[in-house]
Design a protein around this motif. Structure first.
Motif, PDB file in Angstrom:
ATOM      1  N   CYS A  55      32.086  37.352  38.265  1.00  0.00           N
ATOM      2  CA  CYS A  55      32.731  37.723  37.004  1.00  0.00           C
ATOM      3  C   CYS A  55      34.179  37.255  37.094  1.00  0.00           C
ATOM      4  N   ARG A  56      34.514  36.242  36.319  1.00  0.00           N
ATOM      5  CA  ARG A  56      35.825  35.611  36.436  1.00  0.00           C
ATOM      6  C   ARG A  56      36.640  35.784  35.157  1.00  0.00           C
ATOM      7  N   GLN A  57      37.866  35.258  35.192  1.00  0.00           N
ATOM      8  CA  GLN A  57      38.769  35.388  34.056  1.00  0.00           C
ATOM      9  C   GLN A  57      38.155  34.872  32.767  1.00  0.00           C
ATOM     10  N   LYS A  58      37.419  33.793  32.841  1.00  0.00           N
ATOM     11  CA  LYS A  58      36.835  33.213  31.626  1.00  0.00           C
ATOM     12  C   LYS A  58      35.803  34.144  31.002  1.00  0.00           C
ATOM     13  N   TRP A  64      28.822  43.404  36.271  1.00  0.00           N
ATOM     14  CA  TRP A  64      27.868  43.039  35.231  1.00  0.00           C
ATOM     15  C   TRP A  64      27.042  44.229  34.766  1.00  0.00           C
ATOM     16  N   SER A  65      26.737  45.160  35.651  1.00  0.00           N
ATOM     17  CA  SER A  65      25.946  46.315  35.220  1.00  0.00           C
ATOM     18  C   SER A  65      26.710  47.132  34.183  1.00  0.00           C
ATOM     19  N   GLY A 109      23.721  38.688  43.323  1.00  0.00           N
ATOM     20  CA  GLY A 109      24.953  37.947  43.123  1.00  0.00           C
ATOM     21  C   GLY A 109      26.179  38.752  43.490  1.00  0.00           C
ATOM     22  N   PRO A 110      27.356  38.114  43.444  1.00  0.00           N
ATOM     23  CA  PRO A 110      28.574  38.699  44.019  1.00  0.00           C
ATOM     24  C   PRO A 110      29.325  39.689  43.132  1.00  0.00           C
ATOM     25  N   SER A 111      28.971  39.810  41.847  1.00  0.00           N
ATOM     26  CA  SER A 111      29.707  40.708  40.939  1.00  0.00           C
ATOM     27  C   SER A 111      28.765  41.711  40.288  1.00  0.00           C
ATOM     28  N   SER A 112      27.863  42.258  41.076  1.00  0.00           N
ATOM     29  CA  SER A 112      26.802  43.106  40.527  1.00  0.00           C
ATOM     30  C   SER A 112      27.329  44.356  39.842  1.00  0.00           C
ATOM     31  N   ILE A 113      28.393  44.962  40.371  1.00  0.00           N
ATOM     32  CA  ILE A 113      28.927  46.176  39.747  1.00  0.00           C
ATOM     33  C   ILE A 113      29.530  45.837  38.392  1.00  0.00           C
TER      34      ILE A 113
END
Length: 310
Positions: free
Chosen positions: A199-202, A116-117, A110-114
């Motif tokens: 990973c967004r604002q919400k 989320w880890s 997915g596009p926000s892997s860093i």
């Protein structure tokens, strides 16, 4: 070997630079369509060197596919591509396409892997060069490199200090392996790993009633983007530089200290967070102490909201 560079932003530019510096034959450059009034560094650099920069609005257009095929490429190097690319494009070069991804696939597809880890509190990540297919980061693996996540690392520090420079080198190593016939295609286990969306604002709102380590991981994982935030006196305040601090016998969300040597300390569950740098709404970043002085914030004030108020 005739190479197409398909990428974006500073990482794509660095990959193109590295390929040209060592004499690789780059025959075409592709990047995402312009957005938000900001020009892509890869695009600007390629135009400066005299390349025609291709920015397909949609790969569904058969004209774009035929143009891509006309480059007669041996390999397409995908340097941080987040948009979907169909298999007809991926397989057009003689040797196919390789892609950079900033995690140890199959973990954190997915596009926000860093982000989320780090948000998950993990202490290790890495990068993968893989052969993309029709899935989302599901293609066979060519090579991987491990990267440690320090206790105070942010998404920005992990990327710019490690995953970015190591990723450029890994792409060059991958091309060398392909040219020498030593490039594996190790299948990913479709039942293993994980996938997370943007990973967004919400996702970045701070819940001060959660453990301080969880709050700290969220702040680190969202720094610099999208930025972990909380509401203070009716305004959205995004928190950047911060540190874990000791526990206080007060309700979470209460300001316990304002210090010129540190910043604003806010209680969470089983600990607290010392906030050192913030941004209010869309204003510039300032120190937390400057923010406190400008707004009259004081010890005992509350930030955020109780879970029942969210």
């Amino acid at each position: 070997m005739r190479i197409v560079v398909h990428g974006q932003q500073a990482f794509g530019k660095s990959v193109l630079e590295a390929l040209l510096d060592r004499g690789d034959d780059v025959v075409a450059v592709y990047c995402a369509p312009d957005a938000g009034g900001r020009s892509d560094p890869l695009k600007e650099y390629a135009l400066h060197l005299g390349f025609e920069v291709n920015q397909p609005a949609s790969w569904a257009d058969p004209v774009e596919l035929e143009k891509f095929r006309s480059h007669n490429a041996d390999l397409c190097v995908m340097a941080y591509v987040t948009a979907y690319v169909p298999e007809e494009v991926l397989n057009a070069p003689v040797m196919g396409s390789i892609q950079y991804h900033p995690s140890l696939l199959p973990m954190h597809r997915g596009p926000s892997s860093i982000n989320w880890s780090i948000i998950n509190g993990e202490t290790n990540t890495g990068l993968t060069i893989f052969w993309p297919d029709s899935g989302l980061d599901t293609g066979p693996v060519l090579l991987q490199k491990d990267v440690a996540i320090g206790p105070d690392d942010t998404a920005g520090s992990v990327y710019f200090n490690s995953l970015y420079p190591m990723g450029v080198d890994a792409i060059l190593e991958s091309i060398d392996r392909i040219e020498s016939g030593r490039a594996p295609k190790d299948p990913q286990d479709p039942a293993a790993g994980s996938y997370e969306g943007w990973c967004r604002q919400k996702d970045a709102e701070i819940d001060w009633y959660k453990p301080a380590t969880t709050v700290y991981n969220l702040i680190r994982g969202c720094n610099p983007q999208p930025g972990a935030w909380t509401m203070i006196a009716g305004r959205k305040v995004t928190i950047y530089d911060s540190a874990l601090a000791g526990s206080m016998a007060v309700e979470p969300g209460q300001i316990t200290d304002i210090s010129g040597e540190g910043g604003i300390t806010i209680a969470a569950d089983k600990g607290s967070i010392m906030v050192m740098q913030v941004k209010v709404d869309e204003e510039d970043k300032i120190t937390a102490l400057q923010y406190a002085e400008r707004t009259g914030l004081k010890v005992g004030d509350r930030v955020g909201s109780k879970p029942s108020e969210s």
